[in-house]
Design an enzyme around this catalytic site. Structure first.
Site, PDB file in Angstrom:
ATOM      1  NE  ARG A  60      22.209  90.523 -96.394  1.00 19.08           N
ATOM      2  CZ  ARG A  60      23.223  91.395 -96.623  1.00 19.08           C
ATOM      3  NH1 ARG A  60      22.990  92.734 -96.210  1.00 19.08           N
ATOM      4  NH2 ARG A  60      24.268  91.294 -97.283  1.00 19.08           N
ATOM      5  CE  LYS A  89      43.844  72.524 -85.255  1.00 15.56           C
ATOM      6  NZ  LYS A  89      43.673  72.043 -83.864  1.00 15.56           N
TER       7      LYS A  89
HETATM    8  C1  NCD Z   1      23.201  85.592-101.108  1.00 14.20           C
HETATM    9  C2  NCD Z   1      24.003  84.453-100.710  1.00 14.20           C
HETATM   10  O1  NCD Z   1      24.789  84.218 -99.883  1.00 14.20           O
HETATM   11  O2  NCD Z   1      23.796  83.502-101.807  1.00 14.20           O
HETATM   12  N1  NCD Z   1      22.985  86.346 -99.627  1.00 14.20           N
HETATM   13  C3  NCD Z   1      22.388  85.954 -98.680  1.00 14.20           C
HETATM   14  O3  NCD Z   1      22.306  85.172 -97.997  1.00 14.20           O
HETATM   15  N2  NCD Z   1      21.289  86.902 -98.395  1.00 14.20           N
HETATM   16  C4  NCD Z   1      23.246  86.383-102.233  1.00 14.20           C
HETATM   17  C5  NCD Z   1      24.637  86.771-102.587  1.00 14.20           C
HETATM   18  O4  NCD Z   1      25.505  86.524-101.829  1.00 14.20           O
HETATM   19  O5  NCD Z   1      24.769  87.455-103.551  1.00 14.20           O
END
Ligand code: NCD
Length: 426
Positions: A60, A89
């Site tokens: 996302r 590297k």
């Molecule tokens: C979150 C993250 O990467 O911290 N994801 C996101 O960006 N929507 C939540 C998660 O990974 O649990």
């Protein structure tokens, strides 16, 4: 670095702290305007390039940022897998962002496994750096998406009652959102999975800086609902297993599962259900049809919210004039050996490009926080450079005012290595 950074005029978004409440409201209002017609904004950033640097997996965040830049009329380049870049590297993050921000791109969106990585990158990149998640530290742009959904659904951001539930230790989305909501005067509740409680340093910051300490619930949903306020939102997170250390792995029993039938009381009747996604076993699909489930909206509003963020960071939209938020504490740079106690801090990974840097607080009790990862450190000795004498903090507390002569050490070996002696009077 930091105050003396040669790039200190750019608009980095490394933590939610850099945005005042007024600025957050402005950004969300602009995202509202954008969301009326996502296709009407391509004149805002033509010819500008976003570089997405993702050293950790993402669906996302990366795609919504790239989509946002394309909708603003700009272009994108990026690394979605560090194994395909020179990081494999051994190239430092400092060098990488220096190059990318030099002529390849106008803004960098960075996701990295080390806490404080975005702040460090911002010191070296000549263009704005946006934190898309740094270890378990923060995820400020997810917070803006979360606030956007809350504001749309509750018609306000002030004074909301929000329950954080699940892995509150490693979830960076929880940390950024808790700081933001605390500033908006929320009443925060915590319902952590055992062993995954909110870190002490975050609780202390919420309490001491924002006067807002979460109420820890003994069970969730609470057994005794008498006098329990109406909850506006439940914010659930998955177990961040990729960050578990031996301790959490050992303690890990079955992770909670949010059963719908348990949320029938009046207190939860109007609570929206939020989750930053991806979900695992904690959020069964039986919730998806419930009108209070807004997690897919949280993800889809990622595009207008990130369009507003990009326009802001790239200076393509006029916002009200504002002074930078005041920073509390005294800045202390350690040239004499004290390193951050968090082994996952970027200052421990990029030792050649970072100088240990802490904020010291002399309120009721002394405390210090790393300027990169914001974790607390508890040094055992303090000394004075002028006479090269040191004292155990347990025997003689640090004087309650900051003095440039002050030096801090984790242990006796560190102080001896710097030619300090223990004061005979200790
Ligand atoms: C979150 C993250 O990467 O911290 N994801 C996101 O960006 N929507 C939540 C998660 O990974 O649990």
């Amino acid at each position: 670095m930091f105050e003396e950074s040669p790039h200190s005029n750019k608009r980095d978004l490394v933590s939610i702290d850099v945005l005042s409440n007024a600025r957050i409201e402005e950004l969300l209002s602009f995202a509202d305007e954008i969301s009326q017609n996502l296709r009407a904004w391509s004149a805002l950033c033509p010819g500008l390039i976003l570089a997405s640097l993702f050293y950790e997996p993402s669906t996302r965040t990366r795609l919504s940022f790239e989509s946002a830049m394309l909708r603003l009329g700009g272009g994108t380049i990026g690394i979605a897998d560090p194994r395909s870049s020179s990081a494999s590297k051994g190239e430092s993050l400092a060098d990488t962002v220096r190059i990318i921000g030099g002529s390849y791109a106008d803004v960098i969106v960075l996701r990295h496994p080390s806490e404080g990585a975005a702040r460090h990158a911002a010191d070296y990149a000549p263009v704005p750096v946006i934190n898309a998640g740094d270890g378990s530290h923060e995820h400020p742009t997810q917070t803006l998406c979360d606030l956007y959904v809350l504001r749309r659904s509750k018609k306000k951001l002030k004074g909301l009652n929000v329950v954080f539930c699940g892995d509150l230790k490693f979830s960076r989305t929880v940390h950024s959102l808790a700081y933001a909501l605390a500033r908006f005067g929320a009443h925060l509740f915590s319902a952590p999975q055992t062993g995954l409680e909110m870190p002490e340093s975050i609780l202390r910051r919420l309490k001491e800086e924002f006067g807002n300490e979460p109420t820890k619930l003994a069970s969730f949903p609470p057994k005794d609902l008498k006098d329990f306020p109406k909850i506006d939102a439940i914010y659930l997170t998955r177990p961040q297993r990729e960050r578990f250390q031996e301790k959490e792995k050992k303690e890990e029993a079955a992770y909670l599962r949010l059963e719908r039938k348990l949320f029938t009381s009046d207190a939860f009747a109007e609570a929206i259900l939020m989750h930053p996604l991806p979900r695992t076993e904690e959020l069964p699909p039986e919730w998806d049809q419930d009108p209070r489930s807004l997690y897919f909206q949280q993800a889809s509003f990622g595009v207008p919210v990130r369009m507003a963020i990009l326009a802001y960071c790239l200076g393509r939209k006029e916002f009200g004039k504002e002074l930078p938020l005041p920073k509390n504490g005294e800045l202390y740079r350690s040239e004499l050996g004290l390193r951050c106690s968090n082994s996952n801090c970027i200052s421990r990974a990029e030792t050649r490009y970072t100088q240990s840097c802490f904020r010291l607080f002399f309120q009721k009790t002394f405390s210090m926080r790393c300027e990169y990862c914001e974790m607390e450190s508890n040094p055992s000795f303090w000394g004075l450079q002028s006479n090269r004498l040191a004292w155990p903090i347990s025997a003689k507390p640090i004087p309650p005012t900051f003095d440039a002569d002050l030096v801090l050490f984790n242990n006796i070996e560190e102080l001896r290595a710097q030619d300090f002696d223990l004061s005979p009077s200790h």
